[in-house]
Write a protein that holds these residues in place. Structure first.
Motif, PDB file in Angstrom:
ATOM      1  N   ASN A   1      53.048  46.987 108.351  1.00 12.89           N
ATOM      2  CA  ASN A   1      54.207  46.213 108.798  1.00 12.89           C
ATOM      3  C   ASN A   1      55.233  46.154 107.678  1.00 12.89           C
ATOM      4  O   ASN A   1      54.877  46.021 106.507  1.00 12.89           O
ATOM      5  CB  ASN A   1      53.800  44.785 109.159  1.00 12.89           C
ATOM      6  N   SER A   2      56.491  46.257 108.065  1.00 16.09           N
ATOM      7  CA  SER A   2      57.597  46.150 107.123  1.00 16.09           C
ATOM      8  C   SER A   2      58.318  44.830 107.373  1.00 16.09           C
ATOM      9  O   SER A   2      58.039  44.150 108.358  1.00 16.09           O
ATOM     10  CB  SER A   2      58.571  47.318 107.321  1.00 16.09           C
ATOM     11  N   PRO A   3      59.278  44.467 106.524  1.00 15.98           N
ATOM     12  CA  PRO A   3      60.062  43.265 106.798  1.00 15.98           C
ATOM     13  C   PRO A   3      60.816  43.366 108.134  1.00 15.98           C
ATOM     14  O   PRO A   3      61.152  42.356 108.737  1.00 15.98           O
ATOM     15  CB  PRO A   3      61.047  43.203 105.631  1.00 15.98           C
ATOM     16  N   GLN A   4      61.052  44.597 108.603  1.00 15.39           N
ATOM     17  CA  GLN A   4      61.754  44.793 109.873  1.00 15.39           C
ATOM     18  C   GLN A   4      60.814  44.797 111.074  1.00 15.39           C
ATOM     19  O   GLN A   4      61.258  44.758 112.206  1.00 15.39           O
ATOM     20  CB  GLN A   4      62.530  46.118 109.842  1.00 15.39           C
ATOM     21  N   GLY A   5      59.490  44.882 110.845  1.00 15.28           N
ATOM     22  CA  GLY A   5      58.549  44.864 111.959  1.00 15.28           C
ATOM     23  C   GLY A   5      57.423  45.865 111.816  1.00 15.28           C
ATOM     24  O   GLY A   5      57.168  46.419 110.756  1.00 15.28           O
ATOM     25  N   ASP A   6      56.764  46.120 112.933  1.00 20.65           N
ATOM     26  CA  ASP A   6      55.588  46.985 113.003  1.00 20.65           C
ATOM     27  C   ASP A   6      55.946  48.440 112.692  1.00 20.65           C
ATOM     28  O   ASP A   6      56.872  49.001 113.266  1.00 20.65           O
ATOM     29  CB  ASP A   6      55.008  46.869 114.410  1.00 20.65           C
ATOM     30  N   MET A   7      55.211  49.054 111.779  1.00 16.61           N
ATOM     31  CA  MET A   7      55.418  50.457 111.428  1.00 16.61           C
ATOM     32  C   MET A   7      54.399  51.371 112.104  1.00 16.61           C
ATOM     33  O   MET A   7      54.443  52.580 111.940  1.00 16.61           O
ATOM     34  CB  MET A   7      55.333  50.639 109.908  1.00 16.61           C
ATOM     35  N   GLY A   8      53.455  50.781 112.812  1.00 11.79           N
ATOM     36  CA  GLY A   8      52.458  51.583 113.499  1.00 11.79           C
ATOM     37  C   GLY A   8      51.241  51.855 112.650  1.00 11.79           C
ATOM     38  O   GLY A   8      51.123  51.394 111.527  1.00 11.79           O
ATOM     39  N   GLY A   9      50.328  52.621 113.225  1.00  6.10           N
ATOM     40  CA  GLY A   9      49.070  52.897 112.545  1.00  6.10           C
ATOM     41  C   GLY A   9      48.683  54.355 112.656  1.00  6.10           C
ATOM     42  O   GLY A   9      49.268  55.113 113.437  1.00  6.10           O
ATOM     43  N   ARG A  10      47.693  54.715 111.868  1.00  3.86           N
ATOM     44  CA  ARG A  10      47.181  56.081 111.849  1.00  3.86           C
ATOM     45  C   ARG A  10      45.691  56.048 111.535  1.00  3.86           C
ATOM     46  O   ARG A  10      45.197  55.119 110.914  1.00  3.86           O
ATOM     47  CB  ARG A  10      47.840  56.920 110.745  1.00  3.86           C
ATOM     48  N   ALA A  11      45.005  57.090 111.951  1.00  2.00           N
ATOM     49  CA  ALA A  11      43.627  57.320 111.535  1.00  2.00           C
ATOM     50  C   ALA A  11      43.676  58.479 110.551  1.00  2.00           C
ATOM     51  O   ALA A  11      43.977  59.612 110.929  1.00  2.00           O
ATOM     52  CB  ALA A  11      42.748  57.651 112.737  1.00  2.00           C
ATOM     53  N   LEU A  12      43.433  58.189 109.289  1.00  2.00           N
ATOM     54  CA  LEU A  12      43.569  59.184 108.232  1.00  2.00           C
ATOM     55  C   LEU A  12      42.220  59.827 107.912  1.00  2.00           C
ATOM     56  O   LEU A  12      41.270  59.135 107.546  1.00  2.00           O
ATOM     57  CB  LEU A  12      44.128  58.549 106.958  1.00  2.00           C
ATOM     58  N   GLN A  13      42.160  61.128 108.051  1.00  2.00           N
ATOM     59  CA  GLN A  13      40.973  61.867 107.625  1.00  2.00           C
ATOM     60  C   GLN A  13      41.049  62.053 106.107  1.00  2.00           C
ATOM     61  O   GLN A  13      42.077  61.778 105.487  1.00  2.00           O
ATOM     62  CB  GLN A  13      40.904  63.229 108.327  1.00  2.00           C
ATOM     63  N   GLU A  14      39.982  62.518 105.524  1.00  2.00           N
ATOM     64  CA  GLU A  14      39.930  62.740 104.083  1.00  2.00           C
ATOM     65  C   GLU A  14      41.119  63.589 103.617  1.00  2.00           C
ATOM     66  O   GLU A  14      41.390  64.648 104.167  1.00  2.00           O
ATOM     67  CB  GLU A  14      38.619  63.447 103.741  1.00  2.00           C
ATOM     68  N   GLY A  15      41.886  63.077 102.645  1.00  3.18           N
ATOM     69  CA  GLY A  15      43.042  63.789 102.105  1.00  3.18           C
ATOM     70  C   GLY A  15      44.355  63.520 102.821  1.00  3.18           C
ATOM     71  O   GLY A  15      45.425  63.854 102.307  1.00  3.18           O
ATOM     72  N   ASP A  16      44.300  62.927 104.021  1.00  2.00           N
ATOM     73  CA  ASP A  16      45.529  62.603 104.753  1.00  2.00           C
ATOM     74  C   ASP A  16      46.229  61.413 104.102  1.00  2.00           C
ATOM     75  O   ASP A  16      45.627  60.629 103.364  1.00  2.00           O
ATOM     76  CB  ASP A  16      45.223  62.242 106.212  1.00  2.00           C
ATOM     77  N   ASP A  17      47.521  61.273 104.422  1.00  2.30           N
ATOM     78  CA  ASP A  17      48.266  60.141 103.889  1.00  2.30           C
ATOM     79  C   ASP A  17      49.204  59.561 104.940  1.00  2.30           C
ATOM     80  O   ASP A  17      49.465  60.169 105.960  1.00  2.30           O
ATOM     81  CB  ASP A  17      49.040  60.527 102.634  1.00  2.30           C
ATOM     82  N   PHE A  18      49.663  58.365 104.647  1.00  6.89           N
ATOM     83  CA  PHE A  18      50.650  57.679 105.466  1.00  6.89           C
ATOM     84  C   PHE A  18      51.714  57.191 104.496  1.00  6.89           C
ATOM     85  O   PHE A  18      51.407  56.499 103.527  1.00  6.89           O
ATOM     86  CB  PHE A  18      50.008  56.502 106.208  1.00  6.89           C
ATOM     87  N   GLY A  19      52.962  57.591 104.711  1.00  6.65           N
ATOM     88  CA  GLY A  19      54.010  57.231 103.777  1.00  6.65           C
ATOM     89  C   GLY A  19      55.293  56.825 104.463  1.00  6.65           C
ATOM     90  O   GLY A  19      55.507  57.102 105.643  1.00  6.65           O
TER      91      GLY A  19
END
Length: 144
Positions: free
Chosen positions: A56-74
């Motif tokens: 979540n950001s100050p502006q609201g929900d940023m969503g979600g992810r299922a990260l496998q080994e080595g994956d990222d969320f940025g």
């Protein structure tokens, strides 16, 4: 020197300071600074169980992810003038473990992210590690 002249001098100094700041650092004064925030699944040999992240950001929900080994969320966190209280939070879930943490907090991270303005998290089996260059990592906290 009388009071009106002192006030005029102070106003001139303040005006010149603002003008020079706008010329030398326009992105900071007009549009805010931008920080690249990245959360990486750094588990080893755990490809069958993903790391689930929801932010979540100050502006609201940023969503979600299922990260496998080595994956990222940025994302890019854009700071506006006077935004020292802004916080980006993420909830992490892995197997039976769950942790909510502040992935980016202006008052804490604006300096430690360095001149590159890069704020990275390496999530591992034993905890959460921070880096501003993705070379040197420091453990900030554990899962529990």
């Amino acid at each position: 020197m009388n009071t009106p002249k002192i006030l005029l001098l102070v106003l001139i100094v303040i005006s010149l300071t603002i003008i020079f700041t706008l010329v030398l650092q326009p992105q900071t004064m007009l549009f805010g600074e931008e920080y690249d925030v990245r959360v990486i699944n750094s588990f080893r040999g755990n490809s069958s169980v993903p790391l689930v992240i929801w932010c979540n950001s100050p502006q609201g929900d940023m969503g979600g992810r299922a990260l496998q080994e080595g994956d990222d969320f940025g994302w890019t966190a854009k700071m506006e003038l006077w935004s020292w209280r802004q916080v980006y939070t993420c909830t992490m879930k892995w197997e039976s473990k769950r942790k909510r943490f502040e992935a980016f907090k202006v008052s804490r991270d604006s300096n430690r992210c360095g001149i590159t303005k890069k704020c990275s998290w390496s999530v591992r089996e034993d905890g959460f590690y921070f880096s501003s260059d993705e070379v040197y990592w420091t453990k900030d906290f554990s899962w529990s």
